[in-house]
Design an enzyme around this catalytic site. Sequence first.
Site, PDB file in Angstrom:
ATOM      1  N   GLU A 152       0.815  -1.223   0.000  1.00 43.08           N
ATOM      2  CA  GLU A 152       0.000   0.000   0.000  1.00 43.08           C
ATOM      3  C   GLU A 152       0.846   1.269   0.000  1.00 43.08           C
ATOM      4  O   GLU A 152       0.823   2.064   0.954  1.00 43.08           O
ATOM      5  CB  GLU A 152      -0.956   0.003   1.199  1.00 43.08           C
ATOM      6  CG  GLU A 152      -2.025  -1.062   1.097  1.00 43.08           C
ATOM      7  CD  GLU A 152      -3.073  -0.980   2.197  1.00 43.08           C
ATOM      8  OE1 GLU A 152      -2.805  -0.353   3.236  1.00 43.08           O
ATOM      9  OE2 GLU A 152      -4.155  -1.559   2.009  1.00 43.08           O
ATOM     10  N   GLU A 307      -6.457  -8.059  -0.392  1.00 40.96           N
ATOM     11  CA  GLU A 307      -6.772  -8.156   1.030  1.00 40.96           C
ATOM     12  C   GLU A 307      -8.267  -7.930   1.225  1.00 40.96           C
ATOM     13  O   GLU A 307      -8.876  -7.128   0.501  1.00 40.96           O
ATOM     14  CB  GLU A 307      -6.048  -7.071   1.847  1.00 40.96           C
ATOM     15  CG  GLU A 307      -4.562  -7.238   1.980  1.00 40.96           C
ATOM     16  CD  GLU A 307      -3.937  -6.113   2.806  1.00 40.96           C
ATOM     17  OE1 GLU A 307      -4.627  -5.519   3.644  1.00 40.96           O
ATOM     18  OE2 GLU A 307      -2.753  -5.824   2.579  1.00 40.96           O
TER      19      GLU A 307
END
Length: 683
Positions: A152, A307
Amino acid sequence: MNKALFGRMLHGGDYNPEQWLDRPEILAADREYFRRMHINTVSLGMFSWAVLEPCEGVFNFDWLVQIIDALYAAGVSVIMATPSGARPKWLADAYPEVLRVDAERRRTLFGGRHNHCYTSPVYREKVKIINTEIVRCVGRHPAVLAWHISNEYGGECYCPLCQEAFRSWLAARYGTIDKLNDAWQTVFWSHVYTDFSQIEAPSPIGEHALHGLTLDWKRFVTARTADFASFEIETIRAAGSDKPATVNMMYDYAGLDYERFAGTVDIISWDNYPPWHKTEEKITALDAAMQHDYMRSLKKAPFLLMESCPSATNWQAVSKLKRPGMLLASSLQAVAHGADSVLYFQMRQSRGASEKFHGAAIDHWGGETRVMNEITDVGLALESLGAVCGSTVHAAAAIIMDRESRWAMEDAAGPRNAGLKYKALFTRIYNGLRRGGAAVDIISEERDISAYRIVAVPMAYMCKPGFAEKLRAFVSSGGTLVVSYWSGIVDEYDRCCLNGTPHGLTDVLGLRSCEIDALYDGEQNAAIPVAGNALGLTRRYVCDTLCDVVDLCGAMPVLTYTDDFYAGRAALTFKQFGAGTAWYIGALFEEELFSDIFCRLVTTAGAAQPYAMRLFGGSSVPEGVGVTTRENDDAAYVFVQNFNRFSLCLPSKVLPKGASVLYGTYTGSLAPLETLVFAFSKT
Ligand code: GAL
């Protein structure tokens, strides 16, 4: 040509065995649970740097090789991460330049994650060394499917190295300081620069109101971060691995323009954490659907759900458990919109530190749980959907969502600093198109639109070079274009367009926006249909937030305002332009208007999903139901999901001709959270 990413749907998630190296029985139990839950893939190494390289230049990979061997023997593949998302303490201590500097010009201390400078040559060098070592030690292992680059990416660094890189980036962009001054209109408030060396990134203790500067800084941060991602991928390639690489992206993340990463990565992936049950599931589902469509549209190809949470997160204001069936419905929604995986954060709950209460496949108790059964249901569903791998969604409708335009619009002091409600407008348009049966791509102003049948342009504040021309050509050759208020206002430097807005489209739309009225919270206007209007509208619609006041020059009014000094002026218009039609929405109307407009326009534009329409027989898709088609050369797979809290009947009790049920049981009705997948053979 459709290509399956990995030949099977991936099921698994983030796994951090380095937290349990002193407990081999736990690691063995994990593998047994993976088997029972039909887990076939884990992501390893996201935050393992301190274990892999405990001191500078000293490597410790034996444990990783053993873990991967054991997983492989158990039938579990690996997505291998580079660990740059969190650097070890020795690195921060030895080379303070790797630590970020914040917007107030303070260097941060060691701590947290995502806290390193993307410009620092030392950081790049150290990342190159560890990445190379990872490829050398495990990169050729047959278990390794792909590279998960960092974690991320996000945030900004204002250190002297980044400032210098920003100045060089500006010099390359503008060539001369005069051009920069003109682009940023620095003569306003006497902010004229005479040399690139004078430029400082925006700061709360310095320049923060020069919109051109702020916009270019955001562009620079994206360019820096994308450059860092490319650099990391090059280290992998140089070390000899050609496995595909991805970066995991975040929900509607305003810090980066993900469009700029699409060409850098081989596969798009993202992390999906909707606040299920905070409100009605159909509302959350609509929002998640939009985000999946945005991610898929970045490459117009299957993506990875990298995720998601199997139960409850630990960072939302209220971390609610997913109700039974929610995990399955949410996971299959990702697949419906183009995902070839369902991956979780995390496989085993960590024992301590900041995520110890975050939901996981295996919890602190370590035995069988309700959540494991829910995960097993997902695993079984993915196995029965293997044929869907590699197929993708072919949307005939597109909505323009341009991150640079949003940055500029949200930074500008303008008609409504109390909130422009961009997301509300966007969602209503998206919902309208989906209710009409369209599959929807979400794309930037820079993308090709010629193959779509209907294109919606909500608050495209910035008109990038060539955008208006592209829309004009689209309509003239038969497309259906829907533009909203507050579009075509500024150029790519955030300078206001002169000579009439929406810029470049006044003749296409047949109107000019003269003034825009901002309404206070709670204030409303409304609009009523013009007799014999082009959409056959018959009722009154309420609007709020922003009301555009337009002068018509060729457009036909469809609705007119009821209140205020502009009562009677057009609030929704239509114009034939060339072979197509151009519509203008003047205000933030209530949701029903968008369904009424788009259900009609999707049908007339022929933009509904053809196979799905055999199920819905030309009628609109009921509210709260998701209908999405993935296709390959052999078949079309229509996913139908009910996110309402009540059962509903499908239009036909009988399976349409040519269809079979690939997943679920067709009874003619759909229970809450139920998913059915129909396959239509093309051969
Ligand atoms: C993601 C992150 C993971 C984990 C997760 C918790 O944003 O990539 O490492 O922190 O959130 O929900």
